[in-house]
Motif scaffolding. Structure first.
Motif: not given
Length: 197
Positions: A166-186
């Protein structure tokens, strides 16, 4: 165009260098996650408490695990093999992945510029699958097996996403430019702050 010119062309093209560098660093990062999983899961299994220095492990860890090899990684791989977490093919796969990791780490510039060939991109999924196999075994055979909520429960292994994956999948999403996780966290942090007031 000469080979020398082709290398410079490749090196100076961000559309070539960026994904090449990304895959190389992701391979190295994921290999380190795999090594940590191999060692840390077993050490945590033999953990008997905490101290100022971190986890306190049972003396059995030294005799039953570390005594197998001078390298903690290979001692742990041996333990995993004995407990049928991994098989002979997985050990061979680990060696291939380690060789690729060493090539990428030591010749990163040459690989990114195309001067040295590497199959790390093709091997990336193999690396993730070995990590998943080991992590899944721990989830099913230790975590769920010792959780009273899951006694006699039928577990769908395909539906389990271990924490490291799960952490690896999240990292791949973030480095690919996806900001959905950041937006949800904020958004979540903002709600928590409002509720705290």
């Amino acid at each position: 165009m000469s080979t020398h010119e082709e290398r410079w062309e490749r090196f100076l093209d961000p559309d070539i260098v960026r994904p090449s560098l990304f895959m190389a660093t992701m391979f190295i990062t994921t290999f380190e996650i795999l090594k940590n999983s191999i060692i840390d899961r077993i050490r945590d299994f033999y953990s008997i408490g905490w101290s100022e220095d971190g986890t306190t492990v049972s003396p059995e860890y030294k005799t039953k695990v570390l005594g197998r090899d001078k390298s903690p990684v290979y001692a742990s791989l041996n333990w995993l093999h004995e407990h049928e977490v991994i098989n002979d093919d997985d050990l061979e796969t680990f060696e291939q992945l380690k060789s690729t990791r060493n090539l990428v780490a030591h010749q990163l510039f040459d690989i990114v510029t195309g001067e040295t060939e590497s199959n790390h991109t093709e091997q990336f999924q193999v690396l993730v699958e070995l990590l998943r196999k080991i992590e899944l075994w721990w989830v099913v055979n230790v975590e769920l097996a010792t959780d009273p909520d899951y006694v006699d429960a039928e577990v769908n292994k395909d539906g389990i996403v271990p924490g490291a994956i799960l952490s690896l999948q999240m990292l791949l999403e973030v480095v690919s430019g996806n900001t959905e996780l950041l937006d949800a966290w904020r958004t979540q942090r903002s709600r928590e702050r409002q509720n705290a007031q």
